[in-house]
Write an enzyme that holds these catalytic residues in place. Structure first.
Site, mmCIF file in Angstrom:
data_model
loop_
_atom_site.group_PDB
_atom_site.id
_atom_site.type_symbol
_atom_site.label_atom_id
_atom_site.label_comp_id
_atom_site.label_asym_id
_atom_site.label_seq_id
_atom_site.Cartn_x
_atom_site.Cartn_y
_atom_site.Cartn_z
ATOM 1 N N GLU A 46 0.527 -1.211 0.076
ATOM 2 C CA GLU A 46 -0.476 -0.069 -0.228
ATOM 3 C C GLU A 46 0.684 0.890 0.121
ATOM 4 O O GLU A 46 0.359 2.085 0.879
ATOM 5 C CB GLU A 46 -0.537 0.219 1.342
ATOM 6 C CG GLU A 46 -1.405 -1.624 1.389
ATOM 7 C CD GLU A 46 -2.627 -1.192 1.972
ATOM 8 O OE1 GLU A 46 -3.492 -0.348 2.169
ATOM 9 O OE2 GLU A 46 -3.859 -2.387 1.973
HETATM 10 C C1 LIG Z 1 2.693 -9.928 0.399
HETATM 11 C C2 LIG Z 1 2.162 -8.665 -0.481
HETATM 12 C C3 LIG Z 1 0.663 -8.321 -0.994
HETATM 13 C C4 LIG Z 1 0.204 -7.610 -1.579
HETATM 14 N N1 LIG Z 1 -1.091 -7.113 -1.752
HETATM 15 C C5 LIG Z 1 -1.565 -6.165 -2.534
HETATM 16 C C6 LIG Z 1 -2.724 -6.500 -3.508
HETATM 17 O O1 LIG Z 1 -3.905 -6.794 -2.627
HETATM 18 N N2 LIG Z 1 -3.137 -5.748 -4.363
HETATM 19 C C7 LIG Z 1 -2.117 -5.546 -4.943
HETATM 20 O O2 LIG Z 1 -2.436 -4.564 -6.092
HETATM 21 N N3 LIG Z 1 -0.688 -5.723 -4.867
HETATM 22 C C8 LIG Z 1 0.080 -5.831 -3.584
HETATM 23 N N4 LIG Z 1 0.575 -5.888 -3.519
HETATM 24 C C9 LIG Z 1 2.020 -5.546 -3.948
HETATM 25 C C10 LIG Z 1 2.375 -4.274 -3.800
HETATM 26 O O3 LIG Z 1 1.811 -3.144 -3.104
HETATM 27 C C11 LIG Z 1 4.734 -3.599 -4.619
HETATM 28 O O4 LIG Z 1 4.978 -4.809 -4.182
HETATM 29 C C12 LIG Z 1 4.297 -2.040 -3.731
HETATM 30 O O5 LIG Z 1 3.575 -1.123 -4.476
HETATM 31 C C13 LIG Z 1 5.636 -1.927 -4.849
HETATM 32 O O6 LIG Z 1 5.875 -2.749 -5.808
HETATM 33 P P1 LIG Z 1 6.660 -3.944 -6.392
HETATM 34 O O7 LIG Z 1 7.524 -4.203 -5.398
HETATM 35 O O8 LIG Z 1 6.832 -3.576 -7.036
HETATM 36 O O9 LIG Z 1 8.618 -2.303 -5.996
HETATM 37 P P2 LIG Z 1 9.383 -1.108 -6.540
HETATM 38 O O10 LIG Z 1 8.213 -0.348 -7.328
HETATM 39 O O11 LIG Z 1 9.369 -2.103 -8.303
HETATM 40 O O12 LIG Z 1 9.786 -0.536 -6.044
HETATM 41 C C14 LIG Z 1 11.477 -1.416 -5.398
HETATM 42 C C15 LIG Z 1 11.681 -0.523 -4.936
HETATM 43 O O13 LIG Z 1 12.276 0.566 -5.173
HETATM 44 C C16 LIG Z 1 11.514 1.907 -4.217
HETATM 45 N N5 LIG Z 1 11.641 3.060 -5.241
HETATM 46 C C17 LIG Z 1 10.290 2.549 -7.035
HETATM 47 N N6 LIG Z 1 10.012 3.401 -6.923
HETATM 48 C C18 LIG Z 1 10.917 4.566 -6.582
HETATM 49 C C19 LIG Z 1 11.221 6.127 -6.971
HETATM 50 N N7 LIG Z 1 10.021 6.793 -7.728
HETATM 51 N N8 LIG Z 1 11.887 6.701 -5.823
HETATM 52 C C20 LIG Z 1 12.127 5.978 -5.091
HETATM 53 N N9 LIG Z 1 12.336 4.622 -4.934
HETATM 54 C C21 LIG Z 1 11.726 4.040 -5.502
HETATM 55 C C22 LIG Z 1 10.548 1.298 -3.848
HETATM 56 O O14 LIG Z 1 10.345 1.409 -2.802
HETATM 57 C C23 LIG Z 1 11.316 -0.392 -3.756
HETATM 58 O O15 LIG Z 1 12.022 0.193 -2.839
HETATM 59 C C24 LIG Z 1 1.342 -7.368 -2.459
HETATM 60 C C25 LIG Z 1 2.499 -6.954 -2.106
HETATM 61 C C26 LIG Z 1 3.007 -8.023 -1.292
HETATM 62 C C27 LIG Z 1 4.489 -8.518 -1.613
#
Ligand SMILES: Cc1cc2nc3c(=O)[nH]c(=O)nc-3n(C[C@H](O)[C@H](O)[C@H](O)COP(=O)(O)OP(=O)(O)OC[C@H]3O[C@@H](n4cnc5c(N)ncnc54)[C@H](O)[C@@H]3O)c2cc1C
Length: 517
Positions: free
Chosen positions: A328
């Protein structure tokens, strides 16, 4: 719980809903996440906010009877930047139906959900001759042909959650299943997450409270070097800070939830700060609890039980609460979001002036308006009438309120000066912004802790312990805030960034020798 009574739900307020989630989270993180993904962000919430009367009548009663829902936004290629999603919804049969194609990743409850809210790209709109991406939210039922659960994901913690990779292959959805209209899907997702986000602090606070009980019991019981470990200063310090921090988390959580219930307030900033503050605090508290329990903190509850000890799940709490810094909105994204919200009033005044497309006449008018505003606003950040006059507040809390007031004005000044210095470049100076956001979030937590303590003190004047916890939290936080302000002037930001870039370019590959790669 949150569904209005007229649709067969319990019609809980945000506070009462969060109370229920906190109760569950204090025992089982996985069950809390199941409930939260379903009710905080799953179909009931966007339907409640944006659904048509027909949609509400059709779907909300199903949830009251036990149907499970999920929120599907993230995809393998897009997480923090959902606007770039690849899932499409193509209109067919004169727009009466849409065919959804794509994949959604890590969808909590996705593997057991009866009804999902799915965000997908609909054909772009042409605005001023340019294509504008349209993201639309659809209600999808699990038995719609073409919907498939590809994989159930498992994680370091939350072993009980049902979370999966979902695929959509020509899933035919009627246009009546669009929530809030074409092109409103991303806004819907972000608005849903704004209040949805408030459940996370409630769950984190509950976990922190449970950790406090575990830590206190062990600190009193475990004797090493001739004394209970809690009497050794290093452990006693941890316990003190955990207690003060938990009080602040509790204050932040219920203040933010209360703002939602009171209505009429835009809680985006408070919700984001509550999420950021409570998730990071819970992680530290869970870590300290493991440390206080020593080897037993690292041992699983099952293993402890098998050899006749109390099955205390300290390591499970640590694993379970780690995800809260990612879901979130990650901590990094929360900081960017808070920074943008804080800068927004200035950006709206200043950016159009700098935009070469703004006609000269309009520009001059805007310069005059901005001058008229800042000529009072800026000096007002030094010279102001204190709002901190309440006679109901004790002298201990008053001095913290005074600090909050002066530091808030200083924050406003320094943020403004940083905007003047870096201009558009400030958005990219994430270290500078993060320090501003940390200060703002700490000031918010101090305000919440002081007002919570003042309220409890008013209710029971002879009980001074809430004031003591607020006092300790504020004293420690003031030290942190002062250090953050100092770091805005004296820091190694440039060098840190350069070393990071060097690492990414492989300049320190020699450092990786001597290990199995
Ligand atoms: C257990 C679990 C439950 C989840 N449940 C849901 C759900 O119900 N529905 C749903 O839609 N999603 C869900 N998610 C997805 C979750 O919301 C995402 O994992 C989260 O939004 C981050 O996206 P990502 O993992 O692709 O990381 P990325 O966006 O790839 O980011 C990777 C890293 O880079 C950093 N980063 C990215 N962009 C920037 C920037 N511009 N500046 C600085 N730092 C940055 C991030 O903070 C992070 O540390 C879930 C994930 C997990 C693991």
């Amino acid at each position: 719980m949150k569904i209005p009574k007229e649709y067969g739900g319990l019609g809980f307020s945000q506070i009462n809903y969060n109370r229920a989630i906190a109760l569950v989270a204090s025992h089982c993180g996985s069950t809390a996440v199941l409930l939260s993904a379903h009710q905080s962000i799953g179909v009931p919430q966007p339907l409640k906010l944006f659904g048509t009367p027909e949609q509400k009548k059709k779907y909300l009663p199903l949830f009251s009877k036990g149907a499970v829902s999920a929120f599907a936004l993230t995809e393998p290629e897009v997480g923090s930047d959902p606007a770039k999603m690849g899932t499409t919804a193509t209109p067919v049969e004169n727009g009466d139906y849409y065919l959804i194609n794509g994949q959604k990743l890590w969808c909590t409850n996705g593997t057991i959900a009866d009804i999902l809210v799915v965000m997908a790209k609909t054909p772009p709109k042409i605005v001023n001759g340019k294509e504008k991406t349209q993201i639309t939210a659809f209600i999808v039922e699990k038995n719609m042909p073409g919907f498939k659960i590809v994989h159930r994901c498992s994680f370091m913690g939350l072993k009980g959650i049902q979370n999966g990779l979902l695929s959509f292959e020509n899933v035919k959805v009627p246009k009546e299943n669009i929530i809030w209209g074409l092109g409103q899907g991303l806004k819907l997702a972000l608005i849903t997450l704004n209040t949805g986000r408030l459940t996370v602090p409630a769950a984190c606070t509950a976990m922190a409270k449970k950790s406090l009980i575990i830590a206190r019991d062990w600190c009193n019981k475990r004797v090493q070097w001739g004394a209970p470990i809690g009497k050794h200063e290093a452990i006693g310090t941890k316990i003190a800070m955990m207690s003060a921090m938990t009080f602040a988390m509790d204050s932040v959580t219920w203040l933010s939830s209360g703002l939602v219930d009171r209505g009429g307030a835009d809680v985006r900033l408070e919700a984001a700060m509550a999420k950021l503050f409570c998730t990071e605090a819970a992680w530290r508290i869970a870590d300290d609890t493991v440390q206080i329990r020593g080897g037993r903190g690292y041992e699983t509850a099952d293993s402890l039980k098998a050899r006749g000890e109390e099955p205390i799940p300290a390591e499970r709490f640590l694993r379970d609460c780690r995800i809260n810094l990612i879901i979130e909105g990650t901590s990094e994204i929360m900081r960017l979001f808070i920074a943008r919200e804080a800068m927004d009033p200035h950006l709206r005044r200043i950016f159009p002036i700098m935009d070469p497309k703004t006609p000269l006449g309009q520009k001059l008018k805007m310069v005059a308006q901005a001058f008229g505003f800042y000529v009072f606003w800026f000096p007002g950040q030094w010279l102001y009438f204190s709002g901190n006059k309440s006679s109901k507040v004790s002298s201990v809390l008053k001095k913290h309120l005074h600090f909050i007031e002066t530091a808030s004005h200083k924050l406003a000044r320094e943020l403004f000066l940083a905007m003047a210095k870096y201009q558009q470049g400030l958005e990219k100076r994430q270290q500078v912004l993060a320090r501003f956001v940390n200060i703002g979030t700490d000031l918010f937590a101090m305000s919440a802790a002081c007002s919570h303590a003042a309220y409890l003190l008013e209710k029971n004047p002879s009980e001074k312990s809430p004031e003591e916890l607020a006092d300790l939290f504020c004293r420690e936080t003031r030290l942190r805030i002062r250090s953050e302000f100092r770091c805005q002037r004296e820091n190694d930001d440039k060098m840190i960034y350069r070393v990071g870039r060097n690492m990414l370019e492989g300049k320190y590959k020699w450092l990786e020798e001597g290990i199995i790669k």
